[in-house]
Design a protein around this motif. Structure first.
Motif, PDB file in Angstrom:
ATOM      1  N   GLY A 177      28.794  23.932  77.387  1.00 45.48           N
ATOM      2  CA  GLY A 177      28.638  24.330  78.786  1.00 45.48           C
ATOM      3  C   GLY A 177      29.980  24.617  79.447  1.00 45.48           C
ATOM      4  O   GLY A 177      30.120  25.563  80.219  1.00 45.48           O
ATOM      5  N   ALA A 178      30.971  23.799  79.110  1.00 49.37           N
ATOM      6  CA  ALA A 178      32.314  23.997  79.677  1.00 49.37           C
ATOM      7  C   ALA A 178      32.875  25.359  79.254  1.00 49.37           C
ATOM      8  O   ALA A 178      33.469  26.081  80.064  1.00 49.37           O
ATOM      9  N   LEU A 179      32.668  25.717  77.991  1.00 55.71           N
ATOM     10  CA  LEU A 179      33.150  27.031  77.537  1.00 55.71           C
ATOM     11  C   LEU A 179      32.375  28.164  78.209  1.00 55.71           C
ATOM     12  O   LEU A 179      32.939  29.208  78.514  1.00 55.71           O
ATOM     13  N   ARG A 180      31.079  27.942  78.446  1.00 54.08           N
ATOM     14  CA  ARG A 180      30.275  28.973  79.136  1.00 54.08           C
ATOM     15  C   ARG A 180      30.855  29.271  80.518  1.00 54.08           C
ATOM     16  O   ARG A 180      31.064  30.434  80.871  1.00 54.08           O
ATOM     17  N   ILE A 181      31.154  28.203  81.277  1.00 57.25           N
ATOM     18  CA  ILE A 181      31.641  28.481  82.638  1.00 57.25           C
ATOM     19  C   ILE A 181      33.110  28.939  82.633  1.00 57.25           C
ATOM     20  O   ILE A 181      33.570  29.527  83.598  1.00 57.25           O
ATOM     21  N   ALA A 182      33.816  28.678  81.531  1.00 60.08           N
ATOM     22  CA  ALA A 182      35.204  29.152  81.434  1.00 60.08           C
ATOM     23  C   ALA A 182      35.264  30.662  81.216  1.00 60.08           C
ATOM     24  O   ALA A 182      36.272  31.302  81.499  1.00 60.08           O
ATOM     25  N   GLY A 183      34.180  31.243  80.698  1.00 61.07           N
ATOM     26  CA  GLY A 183      34.165  32.688  80.432  1.00 61.07           C
ATOM     27  C   GLY A 183      34.801  33.015  79.088  1.00 61.07           C
ATOM     28  O   GLY A 183      34.891  32.153  78.214  1.00 61.07           O
ATOM     29  N   ASP A 184      35.257  34.258  78.952  1.00 64.72           N
ATOM     30  CA  ASP A 184      35.766  34.732  77.657  1.00 64.72           C
ATOM     31  C   ASP A 184      37.050  33.989  77.261  1.00 64.72           C
ATOM     32  O   ASP A 184      38.018  33.966  78.015  1.00 64.72           O
ATOM     33  N   VAL A 192      43.818  21.531  76.635  1.00 65.52           N
ATOM     34  CA  VAL A 192      42.708  20.584  76.733  1.00 65.52           C
ATOM     35  C   VAL A 192      43.292  19.215  77.039  1.00 65.52           C
ATOM     36  O   VAL A 192      44.101  18.688  76.262  1.00 65.52           O
ATOM     37  N   PHE A 193      42.909  18.646  78.170  1.00 64.40           N
ATOM     38  CA  PHE A 193      43.347  17.288  78.539  1.00 64.40           C
ATOM     39  C   PHE A 193      42.277  16.303  78.085  1.00 64.40           C
ATOM     40  O   PHE A 193      41.136  16.379  78.534  1.00 64.40           O
ATOM     41  N   GLY A 194      42.668  15.367  77.212  1.00 63.84           N
ATOM     42  CA  GLY A 194      41.725  14.341  76.756  1.00 63.84           C
ATOM     43  C   GLY A 194      41.344  14.571  75.310  1.00 63.84           C
ATOM     44  O   GLY A 194      40.707  15.569  74.987  1.00 63.84           O
ATOM     45  N   ALA A 195      41.758  13.646  74.434  1.00 62.62           N
ATOM     46  CA  ALA A 195      41.491  13.806  73.000  1.00 62.62           C
ATOM     47  C   ALA A 195      40.391  12.855  72.527  1.00 62.62           C
ATOM     48  O   ALA A 195      40.457  12.303  71.445  1.00 62.62           O
ATOM     49  N   GLY A 196      39.359  12.678  73.373  1.00 65.18           N
ATOM     50  CA  GLY A 196      38.136  12.018  72.914  1.00 65.18           C
ATOM     51  C   GLY A 196      37.264  13.043  72.215  1.00 65.18           C
ATOM     52  O   GLY A 196      37.729  14.155  71.926  1.00 65.18           O
ATOM     53  N   LEU A 197      36.008  12.706  71.987  1.00 64.72           N
ATOM     54  CA  LEU A 197      35.150  13.637  71.250  1.00 64.72           C
ATOM     55  C   LEU A 197      34.985  14.958  72.009  1.00 64.72           C
ATOM     56  O   LEU A 197      34.969  16.023  71.390  1.00 64.72           O
ATOM     57  N   LEU A 198      34.896  14.900  73.334  1.00 60.07           N
ATOM     58  CA  LEU A 198      34.744  16.157  74.088  1.00 60.07           C
ATOM     59  C   LEU A 198      35.970  17.049  73.929  1.00 60.07           C
ATOM     60  O   LEU A 198      35.854  18.243  73.676  1.00 60.07           O
ATOM     61  N   GLY A 199      37.146  16.470  74.073  1.00 64.77           N
ATOM     62  CA  GLY A 199      38.366  17.255  73.956  1.00 64.77           C
ATOM     63  C   GLY A 199      38.562  17.812  72.556  1.00 64.77           C
ATOM     64  O   GLY A 199      38.941  18.981  72.384  1.00 64.77           O
ATOM     65  N   ILE A 200      38.294  16.988  71.562  1.00 66.46           N
ATOM     66  CA  ILE A 200      38.457  17.432  70.167  1.00 66.46           C
ATOM     67  C   ILE A 200      37.461  18.553  69.853  1.00 66.46           C
ATOM     68  O   ILE A 200      37.802  19.570  69.251  1.00 66.46           O
ATOM     69  N   SER A 201      36.223  18.364  70.308  1.00 65.44           N
ATOM     70  CA  SER A 201      35.206  19.403  70.119  1.00 65.44           C
ATOM     71  C   SER A 201      35.616  20.686  70.842  1.00 65.44           C
ATOM     72  O   SER A 201      35.441  21.793  70.317  1.00 65.44           O
ATOM     73  N   PHE A 256      41.066  22.724  80.375  1.00 65.23           N
ATOM     74  CA  PHE A 256      39.858  21.891  80.406  1.00 65.23           C
ATOM     75  C   PHE A 256      40.267  20.452  80.685  1.00 65.23           C
ATOM     76  O   PHE A 256      41.186  19.929  80.030  1.00 65.23           O
ATOM     77  N   ASP A 257      39.577  19.798  81.621  1.00 63.27           N
ATOM     78  CA  ASP A 257      39.819  18.368  81.821  1.00 63.27           C
ATOM     79  C   ASP A 257      38.617  17.562  81.355  1.00 63.27           C
ATOM     80  O   ASP A 257      37.518  17.683  81.897  1.00 63.27           O
ATOM     81  N   MET A 258      38.849  16.728  80.350  1.00 61.24           N
ATOM     82  CA  MET A 258      37.811  15.840  79.822  1.00 61.24           C
ATOM     83  C   MET A 258      38.089  14.401  80.220  1.00 61.24           C
ATOM     84  O   MET A 258      37.383  13.499  79.780  1.00 61.24           O
ATOM     85  N   GLY A 276      44.551  31.815  86.368  1.00 61.41           N
ATOM     86  CA  GLY A 276      43.938  30.849  85.448  1.00 61.41           C
ATOM     87  C   GLY A 276      42.795  30.050  86.058  1.00 61.41           C
ATOM     88  O   GLY A 276      42.590  30.041  87.281  1.00 61.41           O
ATOM     89  N   SER A 277      42.055  29.375  85.183  1.00 64.27           N
ATOM     90  CA  SER A 277      40.921  28.559  85.629  1.00 64.27           C
ATOM     91  C   SER A 277      41.023  27.147  85.093  1.00 64.27           C
ATOM     92  O   SER A 277      41.322  26.943  83.908  1.00 64.27           O
ATOM     93  N   ALA A 278      40.744  26.182  85.976  1.00 62.93           N
ATOM     94  CA  ALA A 278      40.628  24.786  85.556  1.00 62.93           C
ATOM     95  C   ALA A 278      39.141  24.451  85.459  1.00 62.93           C
ATOM     96  O   ALA A 278      38.385  24.720  86.398  1.00 62.93           O
ATOM     97  N   ILE A 279      38.727  23.898  84.332  1.00 65.83           N
ATOM     98  CA  ILE A 279      37.326  23.526  84.122  1.00 65.83           C
ATOM     99  C   ILE A 279      37.274  22.007  84.028  1.00 65.83           C
ATOM    100  O   ILE A 279      37.880  21.413  83.125  1.00 65.83           O
TER     101      ILE A 279
END
Ligand SMILES: [Zn+2]
Length: 364
Positions: A177-184, A192-201, A256-258, A276-279
């Protein structure tokens, strides 16, 4: 036409009754009057960050709750004679392995926007509902899960390791979903801020989406070690004391902020290249406000977007991403330790003390 539900053997559910209290093992039956539901035999549940927050008392859930919403299981019973199809339109049968959305929109409730079913009123969420004797099997830390009507589910190959399959329905779907709203993402520089599962993914998804360059940032240097394995070009330690003036990383088109931490989100905005865009998807707990320099947003033509949970397209696209990439990236290794359903106390203790990316619970 709906069939009469047979009697299934009693099953175990692990009930959380509040921070500091031991989990309680309850044996119960699938209550037959929950409507025409698909019954799933849970096979595997991973403990998500929000489960850990609940365990630690940072989130409020019902007084008695069966936690766990990253679940994979096998269909045990289908309520009707007619062919049942999944979100992809594929027919499913008893024994099929499935993953299902974290939420179900109650019948008769209209979503506020077609693309935001997850923001519907009276939303039901697995692993977040009150556990009662009539409705015990509604989370991941149990033998069964009774799927509510309007639950999006997808048949998946049993070849996908259970520990990877379980993580689709929260972590990977949210990142999709985060990539969808980030666009192309093609040819973009991404931080990517945050190296938990969301950030790594997110790193792996941006890599697959054609990012030009991906940087991963975290204050926990041991977690940064995963970056290269999932496609990060560079990793950076984030100084938590706020002394990040003159960032060591370059500006990025998408940040991206996770983490949900105000300092990280502030640094993210300050790291955005022109246009730029912050998600933001990490800020799902109360925290201090993020100071935003409005003039910077305007003069540098920046955008900030948030996303909570995900929609049906995100869930499908996350499943396709895992199907295509579970062999390419070592997602299995991110579930660093496994416990059984009888060891849930230990599983949470280990997750809290050792802070692995994920802890898994096997259900046999
Ligand atoms: Zn979650």
């Amino acid at each position: 036409m709906y069939k009469e539900m047979p009697n299934f053997p009693p099953g175990k559910a692990i009930v959380f009754e509040g921070t500091g209290k031991p989990f309680r093992m309850v044996e119960g039956n699938i209550y037959p009057d929950q409507g025409p539901s698909i019954i799933v035999r849970n096979r595997y549940t991973t403990l998500c960050g929000s489960d850990i927050h609940t365990f630690c008392g940072h989130r409020k859930e019902p007084d008695e709750v069966v936690l766990g919403h990253e679940i994979a299981g096998d269909i045990l019973w289908l309520p009707q004679e007619e062919v049942v199809t999944d979100l992809r339109g594929e027919p499913v049968a008893v024994g099929d392995r499935i993953t299902w959305s974290i939420f179900a929109v109650p019948p008769g409730i209209e979503a506020p926007r077609e693309d935001m079913p997850q923001k519907s009123g009276q939303l039901f969420k697995y692993g977040h509902a009150l556990a009662t004797s009539n409705d015990l099997f509604n989370g991941g830390l149990a033998d069964y899960c009774v799927l509510r009507p309007n639950t999006a589910f997808l048949k998946i190959s049993p070849e996908i390791p259970l520990k990877v399959a379980a993580t689709i329905s929260c972590a990977h779907a949210t990142v999709t979903g985060a990539l969808r709203i980030a666009g192309d993402i093609t040819s973009k520089n991404v931080l990517v801020f945050g190296a938990g599962l969301l950030g790594i993914s997110c790193v792996a998804m941006c890599r697959e989406a054609g990012a030009k360059w991906v940087g991963l940032i975290d204050s926990d240097e041991s977690r940064l070690g995963w970056g290269a394995k999932f496609g990060a070009d560079e990793i950076y330690a984030f100084a938590q004391n706020g002394n990040n003036d003159g960032f060591p990383w370059p500006d990025a088109d998408i940040v991206f902020d996770m983490t949900g931490h105000p300092e990280a989100m502030k640094a993210g905005i300050e790291s955005l290249a022109l246009g730029g865009s912050a998600i933001w998807i990490g800020a799902v707990f109360p925290a201090a406000a993020v100071p935003v320099d409005a003039q910077r947003i305007v003069r540098r033509v920046l955008g900030i977007k948030g996303l909570h949970n995900y929609n049906y397209d995100d869930f499908l696209n996350a499943t396709i991403f895992i199907e295509n990439n579970y062999r390419k990236y070592p997602f299995e290794e991110l579930v660093e330790k496994e416990f059984t359903l009888d060891e849930v106390d230990n599983a949470f203790r280990y997750a809290t003390e050792s802070k692995p990316v994920r802890v898994g619970v096997t259900i046999s």
